[in-house]
Design an enzyme around this catalytic site. Structure first.
Site, PDB file in Angstrom:
ATOM      1  N   SER A 168      39.743  33.342  39.432  1.00 23.00           N
ATOM      2  CA  SER A 168      40.577  32.435  40.207  1.00 23.00           C
ATOM      3  C   SER A 168      41.087  31.283  39.332  1.00 23.00           C
ATOM      4  O   SER A 168      41.778  31.521  38.343  1.00 23.00           O
ATOM      5  CB  SER A 168      39.785  31.928  41.419  1.00 23.00           C
ATOM      6  OG  SER A 168      40.611  31.235  42.309  1.00 23.00           O
ATOM      7  N   ASP A 195      41.393  38.159  39.224  1.00 26.65           N
ATOM      8  CA  ASP A 195      42.298  37.697  40.276  1.00 26.65           C
ATOM      9  C   ASP A 195      42.701  36.236  40.057  1.00 26.65           C
ATOM     10  O   ASP A 195      42.321  35.337  40.832  1.00 26.65           O
ATOM     11  CB  ASP A 195      41.687  37.860  41.660  1.00 26.65           C
ATOM     12  CG  ASP A 195      42.758  38.053  42.741  1.00 26.65           C
ATOM     13  OD1 ASP A 195      43.802  38.643  42.428  1.00 26.65           O
ATOM     14  OD2 ASP A 195      42.551  37.608  43.886  1.00 26.65           O
ATOM     15  N   HIS A 281      39.932  38.452  47.246  1.00 29.20           N
ATOM     16  CA  HIS A 281      39.935  37.621  46.042  1.00 29.20           C
ATOM     17  C   HIS A 281      38.639  37.805  45.251  1.00 29.20           C
ATOM     18  O   HIS A 281      38.650  37.838  44.013  1.00 29.20           O
ATOM     19  CB  HIS A 281      40.093  36.162  46.471  1.00 29.20           C
ATOM     20  CG  HIS A 281      40.431  35.208  45.376  1.00 29.20           C
ATOM     21  ND1 HIS A 281      41.354  35.457  44.395  1.00 29.20           N
ATOM     22  CD2 HIS A 281      39.954  33.952  45.113  1.00 29.20           C
ATOM     23  CE1 HIS A 281      41.440  34.425  43.578  1.00 29.20           C
ATOM     24  NE2 HIS A 281      40.592  33.497  43.993  1.00 29.20           N
TER      25      HIS A 281
END
Length: 499
Positions: A168, A195, A281
């Protein structure tokens, strides 16, 4: 620490010795050549937790301004490579979360191969103000760059032996660190973005987020693409040399809003909401943590280059290309294993990112035995409609295998070919026989009175789930049709010549 040495120019003396400035880490910020005092003050809030085979359960903590003696008296192994794990928004290091699991996997699967640092930045990450956390990714990235610069100068470590793994916002931290080090002449070997965060990064240029120029090789796993709550948190476009779009990049196994009550009961309110709304995610690191020893029968997580997900699902992207670069495999250990992370071993020469697609099974272990099926009609065949049932039979090291697949016929008129992607939980092995049974719905009245004359030239079964071309070829087959007295049931056996 083992076999550690010290450079002639000590870090503390750089400001007093102009000849030593080449070793002095000056990390540019927004075009400035020297860090502000405020920036350096914030750097002290970033922890670098060292784990090795000698201290897998208890970290040795560093910050950016550590001294040579701190490293010398630590468990750091100078002959080992280095991996950094970087968390994202609203997270901090815990032995019980994915950071602890990945640290353990790296050290236990490859003992004595790696020094593992967890980059812990909870003071900036744990906040309800996402905008502030996003802004601070550059601060943390610059602190990481400072730390790596000193690490290389205090030891014989080469920057090419460094791998940054970020989830992230952590992926963009890796990008900022790589970009800052590049300006000092150090090129990070590999960055893996799990991600990479999408919200508020969408319109930033490559200097304001992770991009493919931040390391010698940059790869990304896209699992939850979108702009914010409800439609995903991940960056939608390619950012690296190779970008894996897992299950299309947005629909991951067992990720549904209907799971909220179950997750709240299992994890509590905070983690329950996180495990529900950020499920896609989070799947990027879940997949990276998969135990490959549990994968069945030579299965690997191999992605294939394709224009879009629809074509991939249609079985149209099933070749690694003449140079093998049209496919890639997901691996934590790509730099050590020739059969995994091959893009890292042989960096891409193209200036365009490569998009590869990979579908998984719906439950762990997630590695699917993927096959591309191709049915080629003869020139004198009529075009079928309706549905068909494909039965495949094979032997895998003496074990008989049989799978039945049901599909709708959708023939491409230009090349008179039907193709699709098929997922199995076991390897079919050497294909020995196939049968296609055609059937029609009760509303196909025209077919009831006059069934089309179907002549199939050949059936191709291509195995996709291994990076090794020899293994893919061994489990692939070209099947030819036997004479059939009925138009609805067609038997196939291996062709005696190559199609």
């Amino acid at each position: 620490m083992h076999s550690m040495h010290m450079h002639q120019c000590y870090y503390e003396a750089c400001n007093a010795d102009p000849d030593c400035l080449q070793y002095c880490p000056i990390i540019p910020l927004h075009g400035r050549s020297v860090e502000t005092n405020l920036e350096k003050t914030k750097w002290t809030d970033v922890e670098f937790k060292l784990f090795t085979s000698s201290n897998i359960d208890s970290a040795t903590d560093f910050n950016y301004n550590f001294q040579f003696e701190d490293l010398q008296h630590s468990e750091f192994v100078e002959t080992a490579k280095v991996k950094f794990i970087i968390h994202g928004f609203f997270t901090a290091y815990s032995e019980n979360n994915w950071l602890g699991s990945m640290k353990n996997k790296l050290i236990k699967d490859k003992p004595f191969n790696y020094n593992v640092f967890v980059v812990n930045w909870p003071k900036f990450a744990i906040t309800l103000n996402y905008l502030a956390a996003k802004h601070d990714t550059e601060t943390v990235g610059n602190a990481l760059a400072e730390f790596i610069f000193k690490l290389c100068n205090f030891s014989s470590l080469k920057s090419s032996d460094i791998h940054l793994i970020g989830h992230s916002l952590g992926a963009h931290i890796a990008g900022f660190a790589g970009n800052a080090l590049k300006k000092k002449g150090l090129i990070i070997g590999r960055i893996t973005g799990l991600d990479p965060a999408g919200p508020l990064f969408k319109y930033d240029d490559g200097t304001r987020r992770l991009d493919r120029f931040d390391a010698a090789y940059v790869e990304n796993l896209h699992t939850g693409i979108g702009d914010f709550i409800g439609n995903g948190y991940g960056f939608a476009k390619p950012l690296g040399d190779i970008d894996f779009f897992i299950n299309g990049g947005f629909a991951q196994p067992d990720c549904s809003l209907w799971n909220l009550p179950r997750n709240i009961l299992k994890y509590g309110w905070v983690e329950g909401f996180a495990n529900t709304y950020a499920c896609n995610h989070m799947f990027a690191y879940v997949l990276m943590l998969e135990d490959t020893e549990q994968f069945s029968e030579n299965c690997q997580l191999v992605g294939f280059q394709c224009n879009n997900y629809r074509d991939y699902r249609g079985g149209k992207c099933n070749d690694c290309g003449s140079n093998g670069k049209a496919c890639a495999v997901i691996s934590l250990f790509g730099e050590d294993d020739r059969n995994s992370g091959q893009g890292y071993v042989e960096p891409q020469s193209s200036y365009a990112s490569i998009k590869v697609y990979l579908d998984t099974l719906k439950k762990p272990p997630y590695c699917a035995q993927n096959y591309a099926i191709e049915i080629k009609l003869a020139k004198n065949s009529e075009v079928p409609n309706g549905k068909f049932e494909l039965t495949l039979e094979g032997t895998y090291f003496g074990s008989a295998r049989k799978f039945v697949i049901n599909k709708d016929f959708s023939i491409e008129q230009d090349d008179r070919k039907f193709s699709c992607l098929v997922q199995l939980d076991k390897n079919l092995g050497k294909v020995t026989k196939a049968t296609i049974r055609l059937y029609y719905g009760i509303y196909d009245l025209a077919v009831f009175f006059s069934k089309p004359k179907i002549i199939i030239d050949h059936l191709n079964v291509k195995y996709l789930s291994n990076i090794d071309k020899r293994i893919r070829n061994a489990w692939s087959a070209s099947m030819c049709a036997e004479e059939s007295k009925t138009n609805e049931l067609i038997n196939f056996v291996p062709c005696t010549y190559e199609r």
